[in-house]
Design a protein around this motif. Structure first.
Motif, mmCIF file in Angstrom:
data_model
loop_
_atom_site.group_PDB
_atom_site.id
_atom_site.type_symbol
_atom_site.label_atom_id
_atom_site.label_comp_id
_atom_site.label_asym_id
_atom_site.label_seq_id
_atom_site.Cartn_x
_atom_site.Cartn_y
_atom_site.Cartn_z
ATOM 1 N N MET A 1 0.662 -1.549 0.076
ATOM 2 C CA MET A 1 0.223 0.070 -0.227
ATOM 3 C C MET A 1 1.312 1.200 0.002
ATOM 4 S SD MET A 1 -3.144 0.854 -0.180
ATOM 5 C CE MET A 1 -4.450 1.822 0.508
ATOM 6 N N ALA A 2 0.255 1.841 -1.086
ATOM 7 C CA ALA A 2 1.663 3.296 -1.366
ATOM 8 C C ALA A 2 1.067 4.500 0.048
ATOM 9 C CB ALA A 2 0.624 4.186 -2.390
ATOM 10 N N LYS A 3 2.373 4.794 0.299
ATOM 11 C CA LYS A 3 2.173 6.187 1.024
ATOM 12 C C LYS A 3 1.391 7.034 0.472
ATOM 13 C CE LYS A 3 4.290 5.779 4.826
ATOM 14 N NZ LYS A 3 4.003 5.775 6.390
ATOM 15 N N ILE A 4 0.199 8.240 0.819
ATOM 16 C CA ILE A 4 -0.429 8.900 -0.190
ATOM 17 C C ILE A 4 -0.200 10.792 0.541
ATOM 18 C CG2 ILE A 4 -2.874 9.783 -0.915
ATOM 19 C CD1 ILE A 4 -3.529 6.585 0.154
ATOM 20 N N ILE A 5 0.276 11.366 -0.060
ATOM 21 C CA ILE A 5 0.342 12.214 0.097
ATOM 22 C C ILE A 5 -0.751 13.810 -1.029
ATOM 23 C CG2 ILE A 5 2.505 13.878 -0.037
ATOM 24 C CD1 ILE A 5 4.548 13.184 0.901
ATOM 25 N N VAL A 6 -1.163 14.504 -0.683
ATOM 26 C CA VAL A 6 -2.164 15.842 -0.766
ATOM 27 C C VAL A 6 -1.330 16.440 -1.029
ATOM 28 C CG1 VAL A 6 -4.294 16.318 -1.008
ATOM 29 C CG2 VAL A 6 -3.636 13.728 -0.694
ATOM 30 N N VAL A 7 -1.172 17.616 -1.701
ATOM 31 C CA VAL A 7 -0.763 18.858 -2.112
ATOM 32 C C VAL A 7 -2.059 19.666 -2.587
ATOM 33 C CG1 VAL A 7 1.146 20.268 -3.560
ATOM 34 C CG2 VAL A 7 1.432 17.959 -3.535
ATOM 35 N N ALA A 8 -1.935 20.698 -1.212
ATOM 36 C CA ALA A 8 -3.440 20.719 -1.219
ATOM 37 C C ALA A 8 -3.027 22.793 -1.112
ATOM 38 C CB ALA A 8 -5.051 19.955 -0.579
ATOM 39 N N SER A 9 -3.875 23.359 -1.042
ATOM 40 C CA SER A 9 -3.768 24.517 -0.702
ATOM 41 C C SER A 9 -5.433 25.475 -1.347
ATOM 42 C CB SER A 9 -3.400 25.310 -0.947
ATOM 43 O OG SER A 9 -3.441 27.270 -0.556
#
Ligand SMILES: Nc1ncnc2c1ncn2[C@@H]1O[C@H](COP(=O)(O)OP(=O)(O)OP(=O)(O)O)[C@@H](O)[C@H]1O
Ligand SMILES: [Mg+2]
Length: 215
Positions: A1-9
């Motif tokens: 299972m991947a690490k999930i990084i969300v880039v948000a603003s």
């Protein structure tokens, strides 16, 4: 299972797509299995992957629809090491759906008062979604387009500190090398950008936001 990084603003033009490009291309180059989802209807990340980036391959899927995105994130995460989700720069359901699925959220931020306010709102959104889901969703602000020498930058540093935001120690300078990556698909090789990218990767690994070793 991947690490999930969300880039948000919720703020537009702060470097969400740039940070997604930097991380995906650097970590794919480092040998990780990387996938990305472009949740912004403008499709800039997917277009860049298809037409500009010519390093080690990684998948980018375009999916701006919140309901479909909420399913594609775990689907793609199942078969990769790292999943990066780039989101649109305005209040939108897709960004919330992505944050709700995230292991970690990176909030790029410029130095103006409006930027600090929007970054604060985005961090609060992540904290609220984490409470709703009864789990931790760590979010940290990445100061972008920093020009440490100017008086404005020093003033901004004071404002950022008094806002009490959770910050990454790494900052990204405003340099043409980052713009070039978006145009020619070449990762920066010289300081300061090359050094900052390594620092960012090291810092994210320290938080265990990244899987396994990166070369
Ligand atoms: N550190 C930097 N140095 C130089 N140029 C930068 C830097 N960060 C971002 N840029 C440039 O600034 C512009 C805005 O960045 P970007 O498109 O990544 O922001 P965004 O948050 O994804 O915007 P949107 O909300 O519209 O999706 C782009 O032209 C990008 O190449
Ligand atoms: Mg963008």
């Amino acid at each position: 299972m991947a690490k999930i990084i969300v880039v948000a603003s919720s703020k537009g033009g702060v470097g969400k797509t740039l940070v997604s490009m930097v991380l995906a291309s650097r970590l794919a180059t480092g040998g990780l299995r990387v996938a990305a989802i472009d949740a912004d209807p403008n499709g800039a990340l997917a277009d860049w992957r298809a037409n500009v980036w010519d390093g080690p391959a990684f998948v980018v899927e375009a999916e701006p629809d919140a309901a479909r995105l909420a399913h594609r994130i775990p689907d793609l995460a199942a078969s990769t090491d790292l999943l990066i989700v780039d989101t649109a720069g305005f209040g939108n359901q897709a960004a919330a759906a992505a944050i709700a699925s995230a292991d970690a959220v990176i909030v790029p931020m410029l130095a103006s008062r409006a930027d600090i306010a929007e970054a604060t709102r985005t961090v609060q959104l992540a904290q609220g979604l984490a409470r709703a889901a009864r789990r931790d969703i760590p979010a940290r602000v990445l100061r972008n387009k920093v020009n440490a020498r100017t008086a404005v930058a020093q003033h901004a540093r004071g404002e950022v500190e008094s806002a009490g935001l959770p910050l990454l120690a790494t900052t990204l300078s405003q340099v043409v090398a980052y713009t070039e990556l978006t145009h020619n698909g070449r990762l920066p090789r010289q300081a300061p950008a090359a050094v900052e990218i390594e620092r960012l990767v090291d810092e994210l690994r320290g938080f265990e936001w990244l899987p396994g070793p990166v070369r």
